[in-house]
Design an enzyme around this catalytic site. Structure first.
Site, short mmCIF file in Angstrom:
data_model
loop_
_atom_site.label_atom_id
_atom_site.label_comp_id
_atom_site.label_asym_id
_atom_site.label_seq_id
_atom_site.Cartn_x
_atom_site.Cartn_y
_atom_site.Cartn_z
N TYR A 155 -13.83 -33.20 -39.55
CA TYR A 155 -15.11 -33.21 -40.27
C TYR A 155 -15.34 -34.59 -40.88
O TYR A 155 -14.43 -35.19 -41.45
CB TYR A 155 -15.07 -32.16 -41.39
CG TYR A 155 -16.29 -32.17 -42.28
CD1 TYR A 155 -17.37 -31.34 -42.01
CD2 TYR A 155 -16.36 -33.02 -43.38
CE1 TYR A 155 -18.50 -31.35 -42.83
CE2 TYR A 155 -17.48 -33.05 -44.19
CZ TYR A 155 -18.55 -32.21 -43.91
OH TYR A 155 -19.66 -32.23 -44.72
N GLU A 243 -23.94 -35.91 -41.55
CA GLU A 243 -22.78 -34.99 -41.48
C GLU A 243 -22.45 -34.71 -40.03
O GLU A 243 -23.32 -34.32 -39.26
CB GLU A 243 -23.12 -33.68 -42.19
CG GLU A 243 -21.92 -32.74 -42.30
CD GLU A 243 -22.29 -31.38 -42.89
OE1 GLU A 243 -23.32 -30.80 -42.47
OE2 GLU A 243 -21.56 -30.89 -43.76
#
Ligand code: ADP
Ligand code: MG
Length: 434
Positions: A155, A243
């Site tokens: 991530y 993101e």
């Protein structure tokens, strides 16, 4: 009674779509959730196009509006395996469900025909995920992309964070999944690098993040290079958040951004015209779009008292005090700063089109806002719209005496209130009487 948290969640609707949830509770400041601004969100395919233009590695893809187009795109891709992804602004699509019965907003297949069949059950149907409203969001487009084997999912996000007064890169070796869950269960697996906005990202920071994400050998340099490119993209496009989840690794030794979400700073619209032109408002409530046309911020709630306020803080306080007095807000409309009389009129028009509204509570604190302008807007709106519901008005601050004179001499059935408490009591009572 709805808790402040529940109301905050409603306010969070302003941060629509994939930004609906705060990206990382651990690093978002409280004020960040409540800022009533509608950030521009792009669909995944739009974000990926921007990324690839900035040297960030994404898989090849096409966008399709119909099942037939999806089938053709799948053939044209000529890939070993294909991934089909519903394009909505909410995340968690992989585990979502369509009202056509189809499960999963992300599908992998080797057969272009299957892409066509799946797209048929996606386009035109609503997809419900953990981040959408219960009824889901209608899918208008699908992305047909080359599937790559993923050997590891990490991530990575870059966001503007108030508590650091600048950009922060957040990463975790545990990607692909809900990052909030990782933050809650394994906080030690969340890594942060604070970037000095003037100095920019340092090589050592990109390398350290790559290392923390678990990239080893030649992959480490590659990941660091991708992180730097993502940071440059973040700055260049005036993003508030980039993101990437998953920020993945393939068995062939490539670092790829498999899913991307970018939010933008509305204040930068003037220098990011091309990006803002891509704004897809189709997932907004029509009333929100209508409000935005007049520079007003509208949030729908489920009670029956409309709130007409200036500023998010005052909006929250107004909702709270209505609850405390046994009422329920139907919505709130934030007028913001430099107000014109015509906006007040439009605001009333919007509030009264909502059939749930049984009373209107105006709560304006005039600082920059001149109360007399509000009062003139209110009286004009009352006359022209032939207002049918009780109207309680609390004005305070700049030029309030003149405002009160205007309201009083209008001869209109407006109930004045001396303070917020009084206003809430009167509004709640006016609804209860009915
Ligand atoms: P969401 O976050 O909305 O569920 P993602 O784009 O992250 O959507 O897709 C969900 C999962 O599907 C990813 O975590 C990944 O495992 C898989 N996936 C996504 N894109 C690809 C791709 N191009 N190739 C292979 N797998 C993919
Ligand atoms: Mg994802």
């Amino acid at each position: 009674m709805a808790s402040p948290v529940a109301i905050a969640a409603q306010v969070g609707k302003l941060l629509r779509g994939r930004a609906l949830r705060p990206p990382l509770l651990a690093v978002r400041s409280q004020a960040g959730h409540l800022t009533p601004r509608r950030w521009l969100n792009l669909q995944e395919y739009q974000s990926k196009k921007l990324m690839s233009e900035h040297g960030v590695r994404v898989q090849r893809f096409f966008v399709a509006n119909t099942a037939k187009e999806a089938l053709e795109a799948a053939k044209r891709l000529n890939a070993k395996e294909i991934v089909l992804k519903a394009q909505i602004l909410a995340g968690g699509r992989g585990k979502g469900v369509f009202n056509s019965g189809l499960k999963g907003g992300v599908h992998l297949t080797k057969d272009p025909k299957v892409v066509g069949q799946l797209a048929q059950q996606m386009i035109g149907y609503n997809l419900t995920t953990k981040q959408t409203p219960k009824e889901g969001v209608k899918v208008n487009k699908v992305m047909v992309a080359e599937a790559l084997d993923i050997s590891r999912e990490t991530y990575l996000a870059i966001l503007m964070d108030r508590s650091y007064n600048g950009p922060v890169i957040v990463g975790s070796p545990q990607g692909g999944v809900d990052i909030e869950e990782v933050a809650a269960s394994n906080p030690e697996l969340i890594f942060k690098e604070q970037i000095d906005i003037f100095e920019g990202i340092k090589d050592s920071q990109a390398q350290r993040m790559a290392e923390n994400l678990g990239f080893r050998g030649p992959l480490k340099n590659q990941a660091a290079d991708q992180i730097k490119k993502l940071y440059h993209l973040f700055l260049k496009i005036d993003a508030t958040q980039v993101e990437v989840n998953p920020f993945g690794e393939t068995p062939e030794g490539q670092v790829v951004c498999f899913d991307a979400k970018i939010n933008f700073d509305d204040n930068a619209e003037f220098r990011q015209k091309d990006i803002f032109a891509m704004d897809d408002k189709s997932e907004n409530e029509p009333i929100e779009n209508e409000a935005a046309r007049y520079d007003l911020k509208y949030i729908g709630l489920d009670g029956n008292i409309a709130c007409f306020v200036n500023g998010a803080g005052l909006a929250m306080a107004t909702c709270d005090i209505i609850f405390l007095n046994g009422g329920k807000p139907a919505n709130f409309l934030d007028l913001g700063g430099g107000v014109k009389e015509s906006q007040v009129y439009q605001a009333f028009k919007l509030l009264t089109t909502d059939p749930k509204v049984e009373a209107i509570l105006v709560n304006i604190f005039g600082g920059i806002v001149n109360c007399a302008i509000i009062a003139n807007g209110i009286t004009k709106a009352c006359r022209e719209l032939e207002l049918k519901v009780p109207l309680v008005v609390r004005l305070e601050g700049t030029n309030v005496q003149e405002a009160q004179r205007i309201l009083k001499s209008s001869g209109l059935p407006i109930t004045p209130a001396v303070d917020l408490e009084d206003a809430a009591k009167k509004a709640v009572a006016s609804v209860a009487k009915k």
